[in-house]
Design an enzyme around this catalytic site. Sequence first.
Site, PDB file in Angstrom:
ATOM      1  N   GLU A   1      -8.883   0.362  -2.721  1.00  0.00           N
ATOM      2  CA  GLU A   1      -9.688   0.486  -1.612  1.00  0.00           C
ATOM      3  C   GLU A   1     -10.495   1.618  -1.728  1.00  0.00           C
ATOM      4  OE1 GLU A   1      -6.748   1.033   1.637  1.00  0.00           O
ATOM      5  OE2 GLU A   1      -6.244  -1.163   1.431  1.00  0.00           O
TER       6      GLU A   1
ATOM      7  N   HIS B   1      -4.026  -4.401   7.963  1.00  0.00           N
ATOM      8  CA  HIS B   1      -4.073  -3.056   8.593  1.00  0.00           C
ATOM      9  C   HIS B   1      -3.208  -3.231  10.017  1.00  0.00           C
ATOM     10  CE1 HIS B   1      -5.519   0.777  10.045  1.00  0.00           C
ATOM     11  NE2 HIS B   1      -6.311   0.692   9.088  1.00  0.00           N
ATOM     12  N   GLY B   2      -2.328  -2.332  10.122  1.00  0.00           N
ATOM     13  CA  GLY B   2      -1.350  -2.226  11.239  1.00  0.00           C
ATOM     14  C   GLY B   2      -0.631  -3.206  11.304  1.00  0.00           C
TER      15      GLY B   2
ATOM     16  N   THR C   1      -7.160   6.718  10.433  1.00  0.00           N
ATOM     17  CA  THR C   1      -7.246   5.585   9.489  1.00  0.00           C
ATOM     18  C   THR C   1      -8.563   4.730   9.428  1.00  0.00           C
ATOM     19  OG1 THR C   1      -5.736   3.873   8.711  1.00  0.00           O
ATOM     20  CG2 THR C   1      -6.044   4.056  10.960  1.00  0.00           C
ATOM     21  N   THR C   2      -8.673   3.746   8.818  1.00  0.00           N
ATOM     22  CA  THR C   2      -9.903   2.945   8.658  1.00  0.00           C
ATOM     23  C   THR C   2     -10.009   2.248   9.950  1.00  0.00           C
ATOM     24  OG1 THR C   2      -9.289   2.671   6.344  1.00  0.00           O
ATOM     25  CG2 THR C   2     -11.272   1.388   7.291  1.00  0.00           C
TER      26      THR C   2
ATOM     27  N   GLY D   1       0.890  -1.231   4.541  1.00  0.00           N
ATOM     28  CA  GLY D   1       1.408   0.129   4.027  1.00  0.00           C
ATOM     29  C   GLY D   1       2.172   0.635   4.949  1.00  0.00           C
ATOM     30  N   HIS D   2       1.618   1.354   5.762  1.00  0.00           N
ATOM     31  CA  HIS D   2       2.144   2.460   6.875  1.00  0.00           C
ATOM     32  C   HIS D   2       3.732   2.041   7.286  1.00  0.00           C
ATOM     33  CE1 HIS D   2       2.902   4.742  10.446  1.00  0.00           C
ATOM     34  NE2 HIS D   2       2.519   5.802   9.744  1.00  0.00           N
TER      35      HIS D   2
ATOM     36  N   ASP E   1      -0.163   4.389   0.197  1.00  0.00           N
ATOM     37  CA  ASP E   1      -0.716   5.776   0.251  1.00  0.00           C
ATOM     38  C   ASP E   1       0.076   6.644   1.086  1.00  0.00           C
ATOM     39  OD1 ASP E   1      -3.036   4.481  -0.358  1.00  0.00           O
ATOM     40  OD2 ASP E   1      -3.827   4.177   1.758  1.00  0.00           O
ATOM     41  N   HIS E   2       1.123   6.153   1.967  1.00  0.00           N
ATOM     42  CA  HIS E   2       1.686   7.222   2.563  1.00  0.00           C
ATOM     43  C   HIS E   2       3.067   7.826   1.973  1.00  0.00           C
ATOM     44  CE1 HIS E   2      -1.348   6.993   5.761  1.00  0.00           C
ATOM     45  NE2 HIS E   2      -0.930   5.486   5.776  1.00  0.00           N
TER      46      HIS E   2
ATOM     47  N   ARG F   1      -9.283   8.149  -0.782  1.00  0.00           N
ATOM     48  CA  ARG F   1     -10.370   8.536   0.334  1.00  0.00           C
ATOM     49  C   ARG F   1     -11.160   9.623  -0.121  1.00  0.00           C
ATOM     50  NH1 ARG F   1      -8.989   6.634   5.752  1.00  0.00           N
ATOM     51  NH2 ARG F   1     -10.756   8.064   6.369  1.00  0.00           N
TER      52      ARG F   1
ATOM     53  N   HIS G   1      -5.747   3.597  -1.559  1.00  0.00           N
ATOM     54  CA  HIS G   1      -6.919   3.992  -0.969  1.00  0.00           C
ATOM     55  C   HIS G   1      -7.407   5.414  -1.601  1.00  0.00           C
ATOM     56  CE1 HIS G   1      -9.529   4.254   2.971  1.00  0.00           C
ATOM     57  NE2 HIS G   1     -10.265   4.674   1.866  1.00  0.00           N
TER      58      HIS G   1
ATOM     59  N   GLU H   1     -11.429  -8.987   3.454  1.00  0.00           N
ATOM     60  CA  GLU H   1     -10.097  -8.797   3.971  1.00  0.00           C
ATOM     61  C   GLU H   1     -10.315  -8.736   5.467  1.00  0.00           C
ATOM     62  OE1 GLU H   1      -7.375  -5.996   2.068  1.00  0.00           O
ATOM     63  OE2 GLU H   1      -6.826  -5.388   3.744  1.00  0.00           O
TER      64      GLU H   1
ATOM     65  N   ARG I   1      -6.997  12.823   1.155  1.00  0.00           N
ATOM     66  CA  ARG I   1      -5.933  13.348   2.046  1.00  0.00           C
ATOM     67  C   ARG I   1      -4.438  12.758   1.754  1.00  0.00           C
ATOM     68  NH1 ARG I   1      -7.424  10.076   7.654  1.00  0.00           N
ATOM     69  NH2 ARG I   1      -9.464  11.285   7.114  1.00  0.00           N
ATOM     70  N   HIS I   2      -4.585  11.616   0.972  1.00  0.00           N
ATOM     71  CA  HIS I   2      -3.231  11.068   0.296  1.00  0.00           C
ATOM     72  C   HIS I   2      -3.391  10.892  -1.140  1.00  0.00           C
ATOM     73  CE1 HIS I   2      -5.175   7.409   1.632  1.00  0.00           C
ATOM     74  NE2 HIS I   2      -4.997   7.602   2.829  1.00  0.00           N
TER      75      HIS I   2
ATOM     76  N   ARG J   1       3.974  18.782   1.934  1.00  0.00           N
ATOM     77  CA  ARG J   1       4.734  20.059   1.217  1.00  0.00           C
ATOM     78  C   ARG J   1       4.040  20.342   0.094  1.00  0.00           C
ATOM     79  NH1 ARG J   1       9.409  22.035   3.117  1.00  0.00           N
ATOM     80  NH2 ARG J   1       9.355  21.836   5.409  1.00  0.00           N
TER      81      ARG J   1
ATOM     82  N   ASN K   1       0.953  -1.137  -0.099  1.00  0.00           N
ATOM     83  CA  ASN K   1       0.010   0.070  -0.134  1.00  0.00           C
ATOM     84  C   ASN K   1       0.923   1.506  -0.013  1.00  0.00           C
ATOM     85  OD1 ASN K   1      -1.380   2.168   1.161  1.00  0.00           O
ATOM     86  ND2 ASN K   1      -3.013   1.056   1.485  1.00  0.00           N
TER      87      ASN K   1
END
Length: 242
Positions: free
Chosen positions: A69, A190-191, A99-100, A212-213, A8-9, A44, A42, A150, A48-49, A17, A6
């Site tokens: 997603e 997730h996580g 986050t979700t 992802g993160h 996203d980040h 959203r 994702h 999932e 936001r990302h 920036r 993932n």
Amino acid sequence: MLLGVNIDHVATLRNARGTVYPSPLEAALLAETHGADYITLHLREDRRHIRDDDVAAIARAVRTHINLEMALTPEMLDHALAVRPRDVCIVPEKRQEITTEGGLDVLAQQQKIADYTRTLAEAGIRVSLFIDADEAQIQAAADLGAPVIELHTGAYADAANHNERAQRLAQIEEAAYFASERGLIVNAGHGLNIHNVTPVAKILPIAELNIGHALIAQALFIGLPAAIAQMKETMHRARSAV
Ligand code: PXP
């Protein structure tokens, strides 16, 4: 066991920036070259990302496939039908959340989810429902004809102590077997990070992990190729030890 990376980040860092770098597209291509089995992103509602142009560019350029997603909204349905990713994962979305936070309430909106799933399936898109490790929700997903679920591993990842973590893991394991016995393909995410992924990777019915993160965070220190290699090695070592 497959790894969906993932990205996203990467977009979070770019958007902090308002620059054009780091590029989520570049991250997606690098991830694929270095072992990502596919790219998860994702879109959203608040953008936001990941932004619309990221989805379009990444969908065009990837050699594997994308797992988009998205929330259960008409706008996102139109996006998915325009982009035609191989996979769509339907997630619940609240504007204020970081986050979700929880799984989709399939029971409460079974007809709506069934309609979305059918529309996406008719366009050749495989639908996954992001749900908690809860038998009633899994049964509802199977009943409406979703091919994939999932399992949300956030509660396991965020567990406050060893006992709670063990309890959450047992719920995920039971849920994974319950779902696969009902013919569902089971993914999880997730996580997850290098420290907590092993017990989840040992659960045999789980086919794919979306991470992802923690991968992007680890990439800051060792680079994305090494972070992916480390994650895949850990997943595969866990699976081959079962
Ligand atoms: N799976 C789903 C359905 C998600 O919504 C997310 C977060 O976007 C992930 C996996 C990845 O979670 P994390 O960034 O915590 O690895």
